[in-house]
Design a protein around this motif. Structure first.
Motif, PDB file in Angstrom:
ATOM      1  N   ASP A 151       0.864  -1.178   0.000  1.00 21.43           N
ATOM      2  CA  ASP A 151       0.000   0.000   0.000  1.00 21.43           C
ATOM      3  C   ASP A 151       0.901   1.229   0.000  1.00 21.43           C
ATOM      4  O   ASP A 151       1.385   1.654   1.048  1.00 21.43           O
ATOM      5  N   PRO A 152       1.141   1.812  -1.196  1.00 21.18           N
ATOM      6  CA  PRO A 152       1.939   3.038  -1.269  1.00 21.18           C
ATOM      7  C   PRO A 152       1.084   4.301  -1.274  1.00 21.18           C
ATOM      8  O   PRO A 152       1.579   5.366  -1.641  1.00 21.18           O
ATOM      9  N   GLY A 153      -0.174   4.174  -0.903  1.00 22.82           N
ATOM     10  CA  GLY A 153      -1.089   5.312  -0.937  1.00 22.82           C
ATOM     11  C   GLY A 153      -1.710   5.472  -2.296  1.00 22.82           C
ATOM     12  O   GLY A 153      -2.911   5.298  -2.481  1.00 22.82           O
ATOM     13  N   SER A 154      -0.892   5.818  -3.292  1.00 22.32           N
ATOM     14  CA  SER A 154      -1.329   5.913  -4.685  1.00 22.32           C
ATOM     15  C   SER A 154      -0.126   5.632  -5.568  1.00 22.32           C
ATOM     16  O   SER A 154       1.013   5.683  -5.107  1.00 22.32           O
ATOM     17  N   VAL A 155      -0.368   5.346  -6.845  1.00 19.47           N
ATOM     18  CA  VAL A 155       0.727   4.970  -7.730  1.00 19.47           C
ATOM     19  C   VAL A 155       0.642   5.750  -9.036  1.00 19.47           C
ATOM     20  O   VAL A 155      -0.436   6.185  -9.448  1.00 19.47           O
ATOM     21  N   VAL A 156       1.784   5.900  -9.679  1.00 21.43           N
ATOM     22  CA  VAL A 156       1.855   6.506 -11.008  1.00 21.43           C
ATOM     23  C   VAL A 156       1.821   5.437 -12.085  1.00 21.43           C
ATOM     24  O   VAL A 156       1.097   5.554 -13.067  1.00 21.43           O
ATOM     25  N   ASN A 157       2.616   4.368 -11.897  1.00 18.11           N
ATOM     26  CA  ASN A 157       2.699   3.316 -12.909  1.00 18.11           C
ATOM     27  C   ASN A 157       2.660   1.960 -12.223  1.00 18.11           C
ATOM     28  O   ASN A 157       3.668   1.508 -11.668  1.00 18.11           O
ATOM     29  N   PRO A 158       1.507   1.287 -12.217  1.00 15.74           N
ATOM     30  CA  PRO A 158       1.400   0.027 -11.474  1.00 15.74           C
ATOM     31  C   PRO A 158       2.312  -1.071 -12.001  1.00 15.74           C
ATOM     32  O   PRO A 158       2.747  -1.932 -11.223  1.00 15.74           O
ATOM     33  N   ALA A 159       2.637  -1.063 -13.289  1.00 11.39           N
ATOM     34  CA  ALA A 159       3.544  -2.090 -13.816  1.00 11.39           C
ATOM     35  C   ALA A 159       4.934  -1.920 -13.226  1.00 11.39           C
ATOM     36  O   ALA A 159       5.591  -2.903 -12.850  1.00 11.39           O
ATOM     37  N   ILE A 160       5.400  -0.677 -13.116  1.00 13.20           N
ATOM     38  CA  ILE A 160       6.711  -0.428 -12.511  1.00 13.20           C
ATOM     39  C   ILE A 160       6.685  -0.770 -11.031  1.00 13.20           C
ATOM     40  O   ILE A 160       7.656  -1.318 -10.486  1.00 13.20           O
TER      41      ILE A 160
END
Length: 752
Positions: free
Chosen positions: A645-654
């Motif tokens: 759980d990183p809060g939100s993500v920019v690129n889920p594949a990365i």
């Protein structure tokens, strides 16, 4: 023979000219390095340092705000982005293109990203510039969104003037400004010169997250094609005209110096040899090819000064890993409180049961496949070009300037793509080859590339500190923990390299992973005891979390056993006040098909067990489950399930790839890795004696991302800390034996 020394010591005397100097000691060399480190750290508060910055970023009003320092919009409307960060496989170039492109309204695939030169524009990490600590995306996300939005607004303003229309009548679409009423369009490239000359607004609205097209999507990495086709350029690929090659033989004991070279004339006469040199703590051979330089360096017969005979104040003749661990265990220094909650003394006095345990973890090498290298070239005007792997360009600029006897603005740092981070590419004094390249380039008057052999790298790499922690827990009559007392003993890289900046008596890199835990244990105390290491210590992927979460989460399983609790159920009970962590723990259990500790029989007939752990590294939260069996006396890990759980993500594949790679490194350290000192020397000189995780041992790794909406956390390192305790807890469930010292390879597990 050339005895290479910088011309001045830190803060003393006038700036020198570029002439060779004499009588330079290791102490002076490291003093300059450490002094420059402090200068680098002080950059944000030092106006003088900022005015010496090079390139287009020399007069930044505020880091991250001057559009022209970051974006070059080309005639075809593609963009060259100068990044504040170094790309080293973590995917930051792609993430920045997604973030800026989202607000700029430009497909991330149209970005070409390069590492920016030193300059205050790029100090976007709380006033510093660095790539590390899993901090790049989360520290710059809002600033980079605003940068893209600001650039778009400037383009709209320029288009409105060009078309003589109201700005609010214009819109954009993937690199073009559109006047819908008339159908007229202008490419960003046509407007760039006029737009970037405008004064930026500071109140530009950002896009509603509900309309994101690229942020939050698995956009393909920008560097994928170059890596696949061999076009990616790393430091070892750099070639400049007239370049010589240098190989190095370091002192067998850290802190000793070359005295006599018995066969210098014979080595000089070898084919292709240009010259032989003394360096601080080393000797070097310069030649027309690196292979010839290496053969010459290996042939040198050097007499070195003698190390201290014994003790741990230095890397003495008798220094060993076991002696260092004994010193950590035997320390009687009073601890400095790092955390306290409740009344531990009263809780222990009234406890139904008290349990104690000691844990330790070894020195670790970075063991990256990219060998250390640097290229130094002095130009006709006396300035210096330096190509080197690094994670802090401004810091390396400061150190290089001190080493060369130059002003910082006379040093141009070129930061190529890294062959991985792992914490290896900070400035660690004798663990870096670039000062050697500078001194050799000065002495020869030619560009010089220094490349360390694998053996020299293993001998000189700065290591993760050997670490030790002591635990004591008090249990109530219901088997639940009511108090926990922890003592962490040692030294960490924050204190060693950044102590002057943080000024805290508690080294956070020693206690992280032991403090601020989410578990509802009423009374807690954590103490820090500093015992310095004589060896060069370093950041290592996930830093203190890499061992401390193993210590803590393994001991928590011991607490569960002492209270007759299932370890998963105990964690759920202790997380009663933290819905975020309970959700994450449930998520990893669901990912694994449900929690079961075992032992149980798998479909292939093997006896297996599972272990669970949690960790809170670098602003993110993780939960991990490992499934383990035994084969030939070794632990075999079949599956790792990791919920992050990183809060939100920019690129889920990365995100998934980063978690997978961190898990692999965490497992490698759990099963196999350790740096061993005997008689003052490291025993492993290559991968044959320092095994790392191979394909046969690599498990399946399953990752699920839980976006809680909490403030954005890090990604590069959080996947690692939960792996060691999950694996060791599974081994304990399988064997009934608690392993409190890593790696597992040194503990035979057969016959249990």
């Amino acid at each position: 023979m050339n005895d290479l020394t910088p011309l001045h010591r830190l803060g003393l005397g006038a700036r020198p000219t570029r002439e060779p100097v004499k009588n330079f000691s290791r102490r002076g060399f490291l003093g300059i390095a450490s002094g420059a480190l402090l200068l680098g750290i002080d950059l944000p508060g030092g106006a003088a340092a900022q005015t010496r910055a090079e390139g287009p970023a020399a007069v930044a009003p505020k880091p991250g705000t001057r559009v022209a320092a970051f974006l070059e919009i080309r005639p075809d409307s593609s963009v060259r982005l100068l990044s504040p960060f170094v790309e080293g496989g973590q995917g930051i170039n792609t993430g920045l293109a997604q973030t800026i492109g989202e607000e700029l309204d430009l497909d991330p695939a149209r970005f070409a990203v390069e590492c920016a030169p030193p300059g205050p524009d790029y100090a976007v990490v709380n006033g510093l510039r660095m790539t590390g600590g899993s901090f790049s995306t989360r520290s710059s996300f809002e600033a980079m969104r605003r940068l893209g939005a600001t650039a778009r607004e400037m383009l709209l303003r320029a288009a409105a003037a060009r078309l003589a229309v109201a700005q609010d009548s214009l819109t954009t679409e993937d690199g073009r400004v559109i006047h819908t009423a008339t159908g007229r369009t202008l490419g960003y490239g046509e407007l760039a010169q006029a737009a970037l000359a405008l004064q930026p607004r500071d109140d530009v609205p950002l896009r509603d997250a509900k309309s994101f097209r690229w942020i939050g999507r698995p956009v393909a990495r920008l560097d994928m094609r170059d890596k696949a086709t061999g076009r990616a350029t790393y430091a070892i690929d750099i070639r400049v005209e007239g370049m010589l090659h240098a190989a190095v033989q370091h002192a067998p004991h850290l802190g000793t110096e070359p005295q006599v070279i018995a066969n210098e004339a014979a080595v000089r006469a070898m084919p292709g040899i240009h010259s032989v040199h003394r360096l601080p703590g080393a000797v070097a051979v310069v030649a027309d090819s690196w292979w010839r330089a290496r053969k010459g360096a290996e042939a040198l017969q050097v007499t070195w000064t003698a190390p201290a005979p014994e003790g741990i104040a230095t890397v003495s003749q008798s220094f060993s890993s076991s002696a260092m661990l004994a010193a950590l265990k035997g320390s009687t220094e009073p601890g400095i409180p790092a955390e306290q909650e409740g009344d531990p003394a009263a809780a222990f006095a009234g406890a139904a049961k008290v349990i104690e345990a000691e844990y330790d973890a070894p020195y670790l090498a970075h063991a990256q496949l990219e060998p250390p290298s640097a290229v130094a070239r002095f130009t006709a005007d006396g300035s210096l070009d330096l190509w080197l792997p690094n994670q802090m360009p401004e810091l390396f600029q400061q150190i290089a300037a001190k080493t060369a006897g130059l002003e910082p603005e006379q040093v141009r740092i070129h930061s190529p793509m890294l062959g991985g981070f792992f914490g290896r590419h900070f400035a660690y004094g004798p663990a870096n080859p670039f000062p050697q390249a500078i001194l050799l380039a000065q002495a020869t008057g030619r560009p010089v590339r220094v490349l360390w052999s694998r053996e020299e790298e293993f001998g000189m790499d700065a290591v993760r500190p050997l670490s030790f922690a002591r635990f004591k827990a008090a249990l109530g009559a219901d088997g639940m923990p009511v108090a926990l007392q922890t003592i962490a003993v040692g030294e960490g890289p924050i204190g060693r390299w950044f102590g002057a900046l943080f000024k805290s008596p508690v080294d956070s890199s020693v206690v992280e992973g032991l403090d601020k835990k989410p578990y509802a244990i009423p009374s807690r105390r954590l103490d820090y005891v500093k015992v310095p290491h004589p060896v060069t210590i370093a950041f290592w992927r996930s830093v203190g979390h890499s061992m401390n979460d193993y210590f803590y989460e393994s001991f928590l399983d011991e607490v569960a056993a002492a209270g007759d609790k299932d370890p998963f159920d105990l964690r759920m009970a202790l997380l009663k006040d933290s819905p975020r962590h309970r959700t994450l723990l449930k998520a990893v259990a669901d990912l694994a098909g449900g929690w079961r500790r075992g032992p149980f029989a798998a479909e292939d007939g093997t006896s297996r067990a599972r272990g669970v752990s949690m960790a809170s590294p670098f602003g993110s939260e993780t939960a991990t489950i490992a499934e383990v069996s035994l084969k030939d006396g070794e632990a075999r890990v079949h599956d790792l399930w990791i919920a992050i759980d990183p809060g939100s993500v920019v690129n889920p594949a990365i995100v998934k790839r980063q978690v997978e790679s961190a898990a692999a490194l965490g497992l490698s350290s759990t099963l196999l890795e350790q740096v061993v000192y005997e008689n003052g020397q490291r025993q492993a000189k290559n991968f044959d004696a320092y095994p790392i995780l191979d394909r046969e041992r690599m498990p399946r790794v399953h990752v699920t991302i839980v976006e809680s909406g909490a403030p954005m956390g890090g990604i590069g390192e959080p996947g690692l800390p939960g792996v060691p305790p999950a694996v060791v807890n599974a081994v304990a469930a399988l064997t009934g034996r608690r392993v409190r010292s890593l790696p597992l390879a040194k503990t035979p597990l057969s016959g249990v």
